[in-house]
Scaffold this motif. Structure first.
Motif, PDB file in Angstrom:
ATOM      1  N   TYR A  37      45.360  44.093  43.287  1.00 16.73           N
ATOM      2  CA  TYR A  37      45.690  44.039  41.859  1.00 16.73           C
ATOM      3  C   TYR A  37      46.120  45.397  41.336  1.00 16.73           C
ATOM      4  CZ  TYR A  37      43.738  39.378  41.533  1.00 16.73           C
ATOM      5  OH  TYR A  37      43.506  38.034  41.692  1.00 16.73           O
ATOM      6  N   LYS A  38      47.158  45.390  40.490  1.00 14.35           N
ATOM      7  CA  LYS A  38      47.571  46.632  39.852  1.00 14.35           C
ATOM      8  C   LYS A  38      46.481  47.058  38.870  1.00 14.35           C
ATOM      9  CE  LYS A  38      50.531  44.144  36.601  1.00 14.35           C
ATOM     10  NZ  LYS A  38      51.937  43.946  36.242  1.00 14.35           N
ATOM     11  N   LEU A  39      46.415  48.348  38.616  1.00 12.82           N
ATOM     12  CA  LEU A  39      45.436  48.859  37.668  1.00 12.82           C
ATOM     13  C   LEU A  39      45.740  48.333  36.273  1.00 12.82           C
ATOM     14  CD1 LEU A  39      45.069  52.593  38.793  1.00 12.82           C
ATOM     15  CD2 LEU A  39      43.569  50.654  39.315  1.00 12.82           C
ATOM     16  N   ASN A  40      44.709  48.013  35.538  1.00 10.65           N
ATOM     17  CA  ASN A  40      44.849  47.515  34.162  1.00 10.65           C
ATOM     18  C   ASN A  40      45.803  46.326  34.078  1.00 10.65           C
ATOM     19  OD1 ASN A  40      43.204  49.723  33.268  1.00 10.65           O
ATOM     20  ND2 ASN A  40      45.006  51.022  33.418  1.00 10.65           N
ATOM     21  N   SER A  41      45.622  45.387  34.983  1.00  7.56           N
ATOM     22  CA  SER A  41      46.542  44.249  35.045  1.00  7.56           C
ATOM     23  C   SER A  41      46.442  43.340  33.822  1.00  7.56           C
ATOM     24  CB  SER A  41      46.293  43.430  36.316  1.00  7.56           C
ATOM     25  OG  SER A  41      44.980  42.901  36.292  1.00  7.56           O
ATOM     26  N   GLY A  42      45.264  43.281  33.198  1.00  9.19           N
ATOM     27  CA  GLY A  42      45.120  42.466  31.993  1.00  9.19           C
ATOM     28  C   GLY A  42      45.154  40.967  32.258  1.00  9.19           C
ATOM     29  N   ILE A  43      45.021  40.550  33.508  1.00  6.91           N
ATOM     30  CA  ILE A  43      45.042  39.126  33.822  1.00  6.91           C
ATOM     31  C   ILE A  43      43.626  38.635  34.083  1.00  6.91           C
ATOM     32  CG2 ILE A  43      47.360  39.178  34.820  1.00  6.91           C
ATOM     33  CD1 ILE A  43      46.005  39.081  37.578  1.00  6.91           C
ATOM     34  N   ASN A  44      43.438  37.336  33.955  1.00  8.15           N
ATOM     35  CA  ASN A  44      42.161  36.729  34.291  1.00  8.15           C
ATOM     36  C   ASN A  44      42.230  36.365  35.764  1.00  8.15           C
ATOM     37  OD1 ASN A  44      39.919  35.162  34.679  1.00  8.15           O
ATOM     38  ND2 ASN A  44      40.074  34.162  32.697  1.00  8.15           N
ATOM     39  N   SER A  45      41.829  37.287  36.607  1.00  6.13           N
ATOM     40  CA  SER A  45      42.030  37.112  38.042  1.00  6.13           C
ATOM     41  C   SER A  45      41.340  35.883  38.612  1.00  6.13           C
ATOM     42  CB  SER A  45      41.595  38.369  38.797  1.00  6.13           C
ATOM     43  OG  SER A  45      40.227  38.637  38.571  1.00  6.13           O
ATOM     44  N   LEU A  46      40.188  35.490  38.087  1.00 11.13           N
ATOM     45  CA  LEU A  46      39.495  34.331  38.631  1.00 11.13           C
ATOM     46  C   LEU A  46      40.315  33.056  38.431  1.00 11.13           C
ATOM     47  CD1 LEU A  46      37.065  33.394  40.162  1.00 11.13           C
ATOM     48  CD2 LEU A  46      35.845  33.121  38.005  1.00 11.13           C
ATOM     49  N   ASP A  47      40.860  32.860  37.244  1.00 13.25           N
ATOM     50  CA  ASP A  47      41.700  31.679  37.001  1.00 13.25           C
ATOM     51  C   ASP A  47      42.931  31.692  37.914  1.00 13.25           C
ATOM     52  OD1 ASP A  47      39.999  30.713  35.047  1.00 13.25           O
ATOM     53  OD2 ASP A  47      41.153  31.552  33.385  1.00 13.25           O
ATOM     54  N   ASP A  48      43.539  32.846  38.072  1.00 13.77           N
ATOM     55  CA  ASP A  48      44.720  32.967  38.927  1.00 13.77           C
ATOM     56  C   ASP A  48      44.372  32.722  40.395  1.00 13.77           C
ATOM     57  OD1 ASP A  48      46.373  33.557  36.749  1.00 13.77           O
ATOM     58  OD2 ASP A  48      45.885  35.683  36.874  1.00 13.77           O
ATOM     59  N   GLU A  49      43.232  33.217  40.827  1.00 16.23           N
ATOM     60  CA  GLU A  49      42.801  33.008  42.209  1.00 16.23           C
ATOM     61  C   GLU A  49      42.478  31.541  42.478  1.00 16.23           C
ATOM     62  OE1 GLU A  49      39.585  35.772  42.500  1.00 16.23           O
ATOM     63  OE2 GLU A  49      40.953  37.494  42.450  1.00 16.23           O
ATOM     64  N   ILE A  50      41.864  30.882  41.518  1.00 15.19           N
ATOM     65  CA  ILE A  50      41.578  29.453  41.657  1.00 15.19           C
ATOM     66  C   ILE A  50      42.877  28.663  41.748  1.00 15.19           C
ATOM     67  CG2 ILE A  50      40.646  27.432  40.451  1.00 15.19           C
ATOM     68  CD1 ILE A  50      38.389  29.317  39.425  1.00 15.19           C
ATOM     69  N   ALA A  51      43.851  29.016  40.934  1.00 12.77           N
ATOM     70  CA  ALA A  51      45.162  28.343  40.982  1.00 12.77           C
ATOM     71  C   ALA A  51      45.829  28.549  42.338  1.00 12.77           C
ATOM     72  CB  ALA A  51      46.059  28.862  39.858  1.00 12.77           C
ATOM     73  N   LEU A  52      45.737  29.756  42.875  1.00 12.75           N
ATOM     74  CA  LEU A  52      46.317  30.046  44.188  1.00 12.75           C
ATOM     75  C   LEU A  52      45.620  29.223  45.271  1.00 12.75           C
ATOM     76  CD1 LEU A  52      48.270  31.814  45.909  1.00 12.75           C
ATOM     77  CD2 LEU A  52      46.362  33.438  46.121  1.00 12.75           C
ATOM     78  N   ALA A  53      44.294  29.179  45.232  1.00  7.59           N
ATOM     79  CA  ALA A  53      43.536  28.394  46.212  1.00  7.59           C
ATOM     80  C   ALA A  53      43.878  26.909  46.108  1.00  7.59           C
ATOM     81  CB  ALA A  53      42.041  28.622  46.017  1.00  7.59           C
ATOM     82  N   ARG A  54      43.988  26.403  44.901  1.00  5.78           N
ATOM     83  CA  ARG A  54      44.350  24.990  44.708  1.00  5.78           C
ATOM     84  C   ARG A  54      45.753  24.698  45.233  1.00  5.78           C
ATOM     85  NH1 ARG A  54      41.511  24.118  38.890  1.00  5.78           N
ATOM     86  NH2 ARG A  54      39.510  23.432  39.732  1.00  5.78           N
ATOM     87  N   LEU A  55      46.663  25.646  45.089  1.00  9.09           N
ATOM     88  CA  LEU A  55      48.018  25.482  45.611  1.00  9.09           C
ATOM     89  C   LEU A  55      47.976  25.261  47.124  1.00  9.09           C
ATOM     90  CD1 LEU A  55      51.162  25.714  45.240  1.00  9.09           C
ATOM     91  CD2 LEU A  55      50.856  28.155  45.751  1.00  9.09           C
ATOM     92  N   PHE A  56      47.206  26.080  47.817  1.00  7.81           N
ATOM     93  CA  PHE A  56      47.107  25.924  49.263  1.00  7.81           C
ATOM     94  C   PHE A  56      46.453  24.594  49.639  1.00  7.81           C
ATOM     95  CE2 PHE A  56      48.366  30.293  49.506  1.00  7.81           C
ATOM     96  CZ  PHE A  56      48.870  30.457  50.786  1.00  7.81           C
ATOM     97  N   VAL A  57      45.359  24.247  48.983  1.00  6.06           N
ATOM     98  CA  VAL A  57      44.651  23.000  49.290  1.00  6.06           C
ATOM     99  C   VAL A  57      45.553  21.796  49.023  1.00  6.06           C
ATOM    100  CG1 VAL A  57      42.716  21.525  48.613  1.00  6.06           C
ATOM    101  CG2 VAL A  57      42.348  23.975  48.982  1.00  6.06           C
TER     102      VAL A  57
END
Length: 127
Positions: free
Chosen positions: A71-91
């Motif tokens: 992650y870039k510094l001070n990304s300002g994103i909700n990484s958990l929601d984004d990570e869950i979306a990425l995991a769901r994409l693969f599944v």
């Protein structure tokens, strides 16, 4: 059949996540080492082997990729929601989540990283 890293790359690119600035397959190029201005996803192969043995041969192949997020510094994103979306994409596309590692902060760059291990079973034609 495409390599596991190519399949994973195409899958992530197709989702068009705005929070991902760059995707790298394999080794991160030297010029990007220490880059804290972009969120970089690194895809590498961690599993590629025959499976489903029967009648003295294999009937399938198991592939796996490691997806590492820097992650870039001070990304300002909700990484958990984004990570869950990425995991769901693969599944959703036939992969399983083999491991999901804890977030780690690099002591030098202060970047947060996250690692997933995804796997997929492919059925091959028997001889």
């Amino acid at each position: 059949m495409e390599l596991p890293t190519t399949q994973a790359n195409k899958l992530i690119v197709s989702a068009n996540y705005s929070w991902i600035d760059r995707i790298v397959i394999g080794v991160i190029p030297r010029e990007l080492t220490g880059n804290t201005d972009e969120t970089i996803v690194r895809i590498s192969e961690w599993l590629n082997e025959p499976t489903y043995y029967a009648n003295a041969t294999f009937k399938g192949w198991t592939i796996g990729v490691q997806v590492q997020i820097f992650y870039k510094l001070n990304s300002g994103i909700n990484s958990l929601d984004d990570e869950i979306a990425l995991a769901r994409l693969f599944v959703k596309n036939g992969w399983t989540i083999e491991q999901s590692k804890d977030h780690i902060q690099d002591p030098d760059t202060r970047q947060v990283t996250k690692v997933f291990y995804f796997a997929k079973n492919l059925i091959t034609e028997g001889e």
